[in-house]
Design an enzyme around this catalytic site. Structure first.
Site, PDB file in Angstrom:
ATOM      1  N   HIS A  24     -13.209  -0.826  -3.351  1.00 31.79           N
ATOM      2  CA  HIS A  24     -12.374  -1.693  -4.197  1.00 31.79           C
ATOM      3  C   HIS A  24     -11.861  -2.881  -3.386  1.00 31.79           C
ATOM      4  O   HIS A  24     -11.924  -4.033  -3.832  1.00 31.79           O
ATOM      5  CB  HIS A  24     -11.207  -0.877  -4.763  1.00 31.79           C
ATOM      6  CG  HIS A  24     -10.211  -1.684  -5.539  1.00 31.79           C
ATOM      7  ND1 HIS A  24     -10.208  -1.734  -6.910  1.00 31.79           N
ATOM      8  CD2 HIS A  24      -9.179  -2.477  -5.129  1.00 31.79           C
ATOM      9  CE1 HIS A  24      -9.223  -2.523  -7.322  1.00 31.79           C
ATOM     10  NE2 HIS A  24      -8.581  -2.985  -6.255  1.00 31.79           N
ATOM     11  N   GLU A  25     -11.373  -2.592  -2.183  1.00 30.86           N
ATOM     12  CA  GLU A  25     -10.857  -3.664  -1.330  1.00 30.86           C
ATOM     13  C   GLU A  25     -11.979  -4.574  -0.843  1.00 30.86           C
ATOM     14  O   GLU A  25     -11.768  -5.777  -0.646  1.00 30.86           O
ATOM     15  CB  GLU A  25     -10.077  -3.069  -0.150  1.00 30.86           C
ATOM     16  CG  GLU A  25      -8.849  -2.264  -0.546  1.00 30.86           C
ATOM     17  CD  GLU A  25      -7.882  -3.053  -1.418  1.00 30.86           C
ATOM     18  OE1 GLU A  25      -7.758  -4.279  -1.228  1.00 30.86           O
ATOM     19  OE2 GLU A  25      -7.241  -2.443  -2.300  1.00 30.86           O
ATOM     20  N   HIS A  28     -12.465  -7.297  -3.207  1.00 31.27           N
ATOM     21  CA  HIS A  28     -11.573  -8.439  -3.014  1.00 31.27           C
ATOM     22  C   HIS A  28     -11.981  -9.252  -1.784  1.00 31.27           C
ATOM     23  O   HIS A  28     -11.923 -10.493  -1.792  1.00 31.27           O
ATOM     24  CB  HIS A  28     -10.132  -7.962  -2.814  1.00 31.27           C
ATOM     25  CG  HIS A  28      -9.518  -7.315  -4.014  1.00 31.27           C
ATOM     26  ND1 HIS A  28      -9.519  -7.892  -5.263  1.00 31.27           N
ATOM     27  CD2 HIS A  28      -8.857  -6.126  -4.155  1.00 31.27           C
ATOM     28  CE1 HIS A  28      -8.883  -7.100  -6.129  1.00 31.27           C
ATOM     29  NE2 HIS A  28      -8.490  -6.018  -5.472  1.00 31.27           N
TER      30      HIS A  28
END
Length: 448
Positions: A24-25, A28
């Site tokens: 998920h990170e 980003h």
């Protein structure tokens, strides 16, 4: 062995959660770097740093508690306007109450900003780039959900009622003999038994029309619609094709929907109807589905998750009533990380589940978890990703309106002013998490 299998299932979900959040990170991180934003840190976990290394402008590391993660991006919030910094205006109610809190948070958030970062700060990026960066994380979870669920339904298959007979009842019990375990002379011989059908027979056609192996409800639909009429069946037994006829018995049975589930009225009472009945049941098999079925399966799961999120306050009330009362937990209700791990452990430790089905169930659980992370992070409230997306979109609308009316020097939307609301949301999330963990320990959802 059961304890070890249980712990194995829990460990599997711990690893899945850690990987899902880490990726998920990454969702980003990649667009942030692509758009030139400086990212000082990419960390997996919270607490004390176990180890780290630096590549380029970013420090990558692992922390003591690997159930989470974050990236730090420079310039998430604009500096305080000069008029406020010089106190040329009388402070309003908001500044009197929360001004110092907001200023402290702004200073902490911007402490890594350097003079060389000018022009590449987060709040200085075009609106679409900010939206892409913040949606990158949830998008990765959506992809993982698609991938894992796709592997399950196309590789392991979906439990499906088939046209292979699993059980044939000898009789249809009379009203006077409804609770008996054996047939009596008063009972009517079941049509399927009278027609000579046996467990293991696979019905291939009805009244001369071929039926697919996974079309059990198409077959039973013909049976239900033709009480008292002869129906011709073709079936295979031991690889040999055979034929027979049966005449469905008129009886009262539950009304079923397209998926074969009983239909209830507005009061929750099961609807019934006078239909044909022959006294046989279907064998359930895992049947692989085409890739084209993946979007609909994922879509249905997202609708279910979205319904839970939309009614989250009432769902949490239900959890509290179950946790501290006598009600049972809703199997489709929210669960914590502890609950997900417990479910995974119970599945892995269950002796009645084949290993292939265990793997499929755990992968499906992991896919559902990623879909939940995707949906939850889209909630338009800070500190969630959806809150930052809404802030960026609001600024886009603000700038568009300003251009229409010929206004210039539109100030960036200062989302840090929503810090008090952010604290309220964070506190609510902690409270909900604590309640769910308590419920998952002392009043867990029963899956068996």
């Amino acid at each position: 062995m059961n304890v070890l299998m249980f712990l194995g299932g829990v460990l599997f979900m711990v690893v899945v959660i850690a990987i899902s959040i880490a990726l998920h990170e990454v969702g980003h991180l990649i667009p942030a770097k692509k758009f030139g934003l400086r990212v000082p840190q990419y960390m997996i976990g919270f607490g004390k740093t176990i180890f780290s290394f630096k590549r380029g402008e970013t420090e990558y590391g692992l922390k003591a508690l690997p159930l989470g993660g974050y990236i730090s991006m420079v310039g998430m919030y604009p500096p305080r306007p000069a008029t406020e910094a010089g106190k040329q205006k009388k402070p309003g109610f908001f500044n009197k109450i929360f001004g110092q809190m907001v200023d402290d948070a702004r200073s902490q958030a911007n402490e890594n900003v350097q003079s060389s970062d000018e022009g590449r700060l987060f709040y200085q990026l075009p609106i679409y780039k900010r939206v892409i960066i913040m949606l990158g994380g949830p998008f990765v979870n959506l992809l993982l959900g698609f991938l894992l669920i796709g592997v399950v339904i196309t590789g392991f298959g979906v439990p499906t009622t088939t046209t292979t007979v699993s059980e044939v009842y000898q009789c249809i019990a009379s009203a006077e003999n409804a609770d008996a375990t054996e047939c009596t002379a008063k009972d009517t011989e079941a049509p399927a038994y009278a027609a000579g059908l046996l467990p293991g027979d696979t019905i291939t056609s009805v009244n001369g029309t071929a039926v697919a192996h996974d079309a059990w409800y198409e077959l039973t639909g013909v049976i239900r619609d033709h009480p008292g009429q002869s129906i011709a069946l073709t079936y295979t037994r031991g690889g040999v094709e055979q034929q027979t006829t049966l005449k469905p018995y008129l009886t009262e049975r539950p009304v079923l929907d397209d998926q074969g589930y009983p239909v209830t009225d507005e009061n929750g009472t099961m609807k019934t109807a006078q239909v044909g009945f022959v006294g046989m049941s279907s064998q359930v098999e895992n049947i692989a589905q085409p890739v084209t079925e993946v979007p609909s399966v994922v879509g249905n799961q997202l609708l279910t998750i979205g319904n839970v999120i939309l009614h989250l306050p009432q769902r949490m009330v239900d959890v509290a009533q179950a946790a501290f009362g006598t009600e049972e937990r809703d199997p489709n209700g929210p669960v914590s990380i502890v609950g997900v791990g417990r479910i995974a452990g119970e599945i892995n430790a269950h002796e009645g589940i084949a290993m292939g089905d265990k793997i499929a169930s755990l992968l499906s659980l992991a896919g559902g978890l990623n879909l939940a992370l995707f949906a939850f992070n889209l909630i338009p409230l800070l500190p969630l990703d959806g809150g930052h997306v809404i802030g960026a979109l609001y600024e886009g609308v603000k700038r568009t309106v300003a251009r229409i009316f010929g206004r210039k020097n539109v100030a960036p939307v200062d989302t840090i002013k929503l810090l008090p609301l952010t604290y309220v949301v964070a506190a609510a999330m902690l409270l909900m998490g604590g309640l769910l963990i308590y419920a998952d320990i002392f009043k867990p959802i029963s899956i068996f």
